[in-house]
Design a protein around this motif. Structure first.
Motif, PDB file in Angstrom:
ATOM      1  N   LEU A   1      -3.769 -10.882   4.787  1.00  0.00           N
ATOM      2  CA  LEU A   1      -4.603 -12.087   5.650  1.00  0.00           C
ATOM      3  C   LEU A   1      -5.975 -12.423   4.422  1.00  0.00           C
ATOM      4  O   LEU A   1      -6.246 -13.708   4.344  1.00  0.00           O
ATOM      5  N   ASP A   2      -6.595 -11.540   4.096  1.00  0.00           N
ATOM      6  CA  ASP A   2      -7.689 -11.865   3.032  1.00  0.00           C
ATOM      7  C   ASP A   2      -7.218 -12.561   1.934  1.00  0.00           C
ATOM      8  O   ASP A   2      -8.017 -13.534   1.412  1.00  0.00           O
ATOM      9  N   ALA A   3      -6.273 -11.893   1.442  1.00  0.00           N
ATOM     10  CA  ALA A   3      -5.675 -12.502   0.050  1.00  0.00           C
ATOM     11  C   ALA A   3      -5.227 -13.937   0.311  1.00  0.00           C
ATOM     12  O   ALA A   3      -5.297 -15.029  -0.578  1.00  0.00           O
ATOM     13  N   ALA A   4      -4.702 -14.350   1.444  1.00  0.00           N
ATOM     14  CA  ALA A   4      -4.392 -15.816   1.827  1.00  0.00           C
ATOM     15  C   ALA A   4      -5.542 -16.435   2.283  1.00  0.00           C
ATOM     16  O   ALA A   4      -5.159 -17.940   2.526  1.00  0.00           O
TER      17      ALA A   4
ATOM     18  N   VAL B   1       0.921  -1.250  -0.152  1.00  0.00           N
ATOM     19  CA  VAL B   1      -0.020  -0.073   0.057  1.00  0.00           C
ATOM     20  C   VAL B   1       0.920   1.233  -0.178  1.00  0.00           C
ATOM     21  O   VAL B   1       2.098   1.124   0.733  1.00  0.00           O
ATOM     22  N   PHE B   2       0.541   2.259  -0.796  1.00  0.00           N
ATOM     23  CA  PHE B   2       1.180   3.491  -0.778  1.00  0.00           C
ATOM     24  C   PHE B   2       0.220   4.635  -0.123  1.00  0.00           C
ATOM     25  O   PHE B   2      -0.975   4.497   0.046  1.00  0.00           O
ATOM     26  N   PRO B   3       0.969   5.691   0.607  1.00  0.00           N
ATOM     27  CA  PRO B   3       0.112   6.723   1.200  1.00  0.00           C
ATOM     28  C   PRO B   3      -0.432   7.512  -0.067  1.00  0.00           C
ATOM     29  O   PRO B   3       0.077   7.214  -1.211  1.00  0.00           O
ATOM     30  N   SER B   4      -1.350   8.480   0.185  1.00  0.00           N
ATOM     31  CA  SER B   4      -1.994   9.020  -0.987  1.00  0.00           C
ATOM     32  C   SER B   4      -1.576  10.191  -1.680  1.00  0.00           C
ATOM     33  O   SER B   4      -1.745  10.661  -2.504  1.00  0.00           O
ATOM     34  N   HIS B   5      -0.664  10.930  -0.834  1.00  0.00           N
ATOM     35  CA  HIS B   5       0.179  12.037  -1.196  1.00  0.00           C
ATOM     36  C   HIS B   5       1.129  12.012  -2.213  1.00  0.00           C
ATOM     37  O   HIS B   5       2.220  11.322  -1.969  1.00  0.00           O
ATOM     38  N   VAL B   6       0.924  12.236  -3.565  1.00  0.00           N
ATOM     39  CA  VAL B   6       2.059  12.162  -4.689  1.00  0.00           C
ATOM     40  C   VAL B   6       2.932  13.425  -4.617  1.00  0.00           C
ATOM     41  O   VAL B   6       2.435  14.644  -4.931  1.00  0.00           O
ATOM     42  N   VAL B   7       4.068  13.330  -4.380  1.00  0.00           N
ATOM     43  CA  VAL B   7       5.293  14.290  -4.405  1.00  0.00           C
ATOM     44  C   VAL B   7       5.707  14.184  -5.864  1.00  0.00           C
ATOM     45  O   VAL B   7       6.819  13.298  -6.109  1.00  0.00           O
ATOM     46  N   THR B   8       5.735  15.222  -6.618  1.00  0.00           N
ATOM     47  CA  THR B   8       6.509  15.059  -7.814  1.00  0.00           C
ATOM     48  C   THR B   8       7.923  15.807  -7.682  1.00  0.00           C
ATOM     49  O   THR B   8       8.246  16.509  -6.968  1.00  0.00           O
ATOM     50  N   ASN B   9       8.822  15.495  -8.816  1.00  0.00           N
ATOM     51  CA  ASN B   9      10.130  16.288  -8.861  1.00  0.00           C
ATOM     52  C   ASN B   9       9.905  17.947  -8.756  1.00  0.00           C
ATOM     53  O   ASN B   9      11.138  18.535  -8.096  1.00  0.00           O
ATOM     54  N   GLU B  10       9.040  18.473  -9.531  1.00  0.00           N
ATOM     55  CA  GLU B  10       8.679  19.949  -9.654  1.00  0.00           C
ATOM     56  C   GLU B  10       8.558  20.352  -8.140  1.00  0.00           C
ATOM     57  O   GLU B  10       8.795  21.362  -7.723  1.00  0.00           O
ATOM     58  N   ASP B  11       7.497  19.532  -7.331  1.00  0.00           N
ATOM     59  CA  ASP B  11       7.161  20.094  -5.853  1.00  0.00           C
ATOM     60  C   ASP B  11       8.713  19.815  -5.084  1.00  0.00           C
ATOM     61  O   ASP B  11       8.641  20.922  -4.337  1.00  0.00           O
ATOM     62  N   VAL B  12       9.495  19.209  -5.503  1.00  0.00           N
ATOM     63  CA  VAL B  12      10.740  18.956  -4.605  1.00  0.00           C
ATOM     64  C   VAL B  12      11.648  19.983  -4.944  1.00  0.00           C
ATOM     65  O   VAL B  12      12.258  20.954  -4.051  1.00  0.00           O
ATOM     66  N   VAL B  13      11.843  20.559  -6.211  1.00  0.00           N
ATOM     67  CA  VAL B  13      12.713  21.277  -6.703  1.00  0.00           C
ATOM     68  C   VAL B  13      12.215  22.721  -6.276  1.00  0.00           C
ATOM     69  O   VAL B  13      13.166  23.581  -5.616  1.00  0.00           O
ATOM     70  N   ASP B  14      10.846  22.931  -6.317  1.00  0.00           N
ATOM     71  CA  ASP B  14      10.497  24.341  -5.804  1.00  0.00           C
ATOM     72  C   ASP B  14      10.627  24.780  -4.493  1.00  0.00           C
ATOM     73  O   ASP B  14      10.830  25.819  -4.061  1.00  0.00           O
ATOM     74  N   ARG B  15      10.373  23.651  -3.548  1.00  0.00           N
ATOM     75  CA  ARG B  15      10.539  23.549  -2.080  1.00  0.00           C
ATOM     76  C   ARG B  15      12.124  23.787  -1.794  1.00  0.00           C
ATOM     77  O   ARG B  15      12.456  24.890  -0.869  1.00  0.00           O
TER      78      ARG B  15
ATOM     79  N   GLU C   1      -3.770  -1.849   7.507  1.00  0.00           N
ATOM     80  CA  GLU C   1      -4.491  -1.991   6.144  1.00  0.00           C
ATOM     81  C   GLU C   1      -4.216  -3.038   5.353  1.00  0.00           C
ATOM     82  O   GLU C   1      -4.493  -3.903   4.858  1.00  0.00           O
ATOM     83  N   VAL C   2      -2.494  -2.722   5.108  1.00  0.00           N
ATOM     84  CA  VAL C   2      -1.967  -3.859   4.200  1.00  0.00           C
ATOM     85  C   VAL C   2      -1.922  -5.137   4.964  1.00  0.00           C
ATOM     86  O   VAL C   2      -1.858  -6.189   4.264  1.00  0.00           O
ATOM     87  N   GLY C   3      -1.775  -5.301   6.187  1.00  0.00           N
ATOM     88  CA  GLY C   3      -1.818  -6.656   6.811  1.00  0.00           C
ATOM     89  C   GLY C   3      -2.971  -7.400   6.547  1.00  0.00           C
ATOM     90  O   GLY C   3      -3.059  -8.394   6.536  1.00  0.00           O
ATOM     91  N   HIS C   4      -4.333  -6.605   6.655  1.00  0.00           N
ATOM     92  CA  HIS C   4      -5.548  -7.193   6.684  1.00  0.00           C
ATOM     93  C   HIS C   4      -5.897  -7.667   5.284  1.00  0.00           C
ATOM     94  O   HIS C   4      -6.200  -8.771   4.767  1.00  0.00           O
TER      95      HIS C   4
ATOM     96  N   ALA D   1       4.013   0.489   2.618  1.00  0.00           N
ATOM     97  CA  ALA D   1       4.106  -0.643   3.527  1.00  0.00           C
ATOM     98  C   ALA D   1       3.793  -1.773   2.641  1.00  0.00           C
ATOM     99  O   ALA D   1       3.164  -1.773   1.817  1.00  0.00           O
ATOM    100  N   THR D   2       4.515  -2.961   3.354  1.00  0.00           N
ATOM    101  CA  THR D   2       4.088  -4.112   2.662  1.00  0.00           C
ATOM    102  C   THR D   2       3.877  -5.372   3.721  1.00  0.00           C
ATOM    103  O   THR D   2       4.376  -5.284   4.846  1.00  0.00           O
ATOM    104  N   ALA D   3       3.219  -6.531   3.369  1.00  0.00           N
ATOM    105  CA  ALA D   3       2.741  -7.658   4.084  1.00  0.00           C
ATOM    106  C   ALA D   3       2.888  -8.844   3.122  1.00  0.00           C
ATOM    107  O   ALA D   3       2.307  -8.937   2.130  1.00  0.00           O
TER     108      ALA D   3
END
Length: 350
Positions: free
Chosen positions: A77-80, A9-23, A71-74, A184-186
């Protein structure tokens, strides 16, 4: 060894290269003259281009490491098709953590309700997951446990990103910081009749530990080696001499592969590499004579997710059908430490 599940699972906020360079330019402008700012921008963009960095995922406001990992742990478990009490052992593998003690595994043993599982941590920087896989395989082959879950929660990037440079001298040990993503991975494993296919080999060059490290308040008394870091050290501030680390790590990984012909003779169908840099991964594949069509280069998709990078790539490959039952699978990791790791097995899913 059978993979009953491998999820990410990935968190939801996507950070681009332009975001980083600007900051970076905005936060460093109080310290650097215009000419140095332009040089800094060129250096950062060159770094992104050579690594293949495009986007990385960070936690949005309100997202927490523990909730995403549960979340990814559950999901696993569901997939297994398992319930929490079916897990006998939980191994937490990774750098990301909120505590020094007790083991981070105790957090997820509790939050996932794994009431029959014992739990402990395995830590070897970005090689942590492949180390944990090695430990799990040994336990399964010995019959010590029936069903093992490996969890990692690499959610340090949003906390360690440092956009402010006071001098260009800091760039050599700073730039890998802004190529770190979160995930995160499980993984759930059980023994199988195909266990004999598993093979692994690890090497470590501890004298190179100063190429990449995260200091604690007690760092000076424990590290056993003097370090001179431009701008000075700060507690829990990521220090990584990226170019030197990649040069040494990839060279040793290639040598490792060439020294042990059995890994080439394994004739892998699928190759998964640590995603510190797509450029470095392509170099390893080319130098080892591996068909690049058999390898995944995922840094461009989610940047460097540390110990989560290999299981993230495997999870994505399972979802897409690229990694199928019976595929001969090779894992190749070069990690700070410096550690090189080779792991080969036939992939068998649920």
């Amino acid at each position: 060894m059978r993979f009953l599940a491998i999820e990410h699972v990935f968190p939801s906020h996507v950070v681009t290269n332009e975001d980083v360079v600007d900051r970076v330019l905005a936060d460093s402008s109080a310290h650097l003259p215009e000419h140095d700012l332009r040089t800094l921008e060129e250096l950062v963009r060159t770094c992104f281009a050579s690594s293949g960095t495009e986007v990385r995922h960070h936690r949005a406001d309100g997202e927490t490491a523990s909730e995403l990992t549960v979340e990814v742990g559950h999901r696993a478990l569901d997939a297994a098709g398992l319930r929490p009490h079916d897990i006998d052992l939980l191994i937490y593998a990774g750098i990301g953590r909120g505590i020094i003690e007790p083991a981070s595994a105790t957090i997820y043993q509790d939050l996932l309700g794994l009431d029959r599982a014992t739990a402990f941590d395995v830590l070897d920087a970005c090689a942590s997951w492949v180390r944990a896989l090695h430990v799990a395989n040994a336990f399964l082959r010995a019959g010590a446990y029936r069903t093992i879950m490996i969890v990692n929660a690499e959610f340090g990037a949003g906390d360690v990103y440092r956009y402010e440079l006071t001098s260009l001298d800091e760039f050599p040990h700073w730039h890998p910081t802004v190529t770190i993503g979160e995930a995160a991975t499980a993984t759930i494993l059980t023994a199988s009749p195909e266990d004999g296919s598993y093979d692994a080999d690890f090497r470590t060059w501890g004298e190179k530990r100063d190429l990449c490290f995260v200091p604690m308040p007690s760092f000076t008394g424990h590290f056993g080696k003097d370090v001179d870091v431009a701008g000075g050290l700060a507690d829990l501030q990521f220090v990584s001499y990226g170019l030197s680390l990649l040069e040494f790590g990839t060279r040793k990984l290639v040598e490792h592969y060439r020294d042990l012909p059995r890994f080439e003779e394994f004739k892998a169908d699928r190759v998964f590499l640590h995603s510190a840099s797509d450029g470095a991964a392509r170099h390893v594949v080319h130098a080892c004579g591996i068909d690049p069509a058999r390898a995944r280069f995922d840094h461009r998709n989610h940047a460097n997710t540390a110990s989560a990078s290999v299981p993230v790539s495997m999870s994505e490959a399972v979802r897409s059908g690229e990694l199928a039952d019976g595929d001969r699978t090779l894992l190749m990791v070069a990690s700070s430490g410096v550690t090189s790791a080779l792991t080969a097995f036939e992939f068998h899913g649920r």
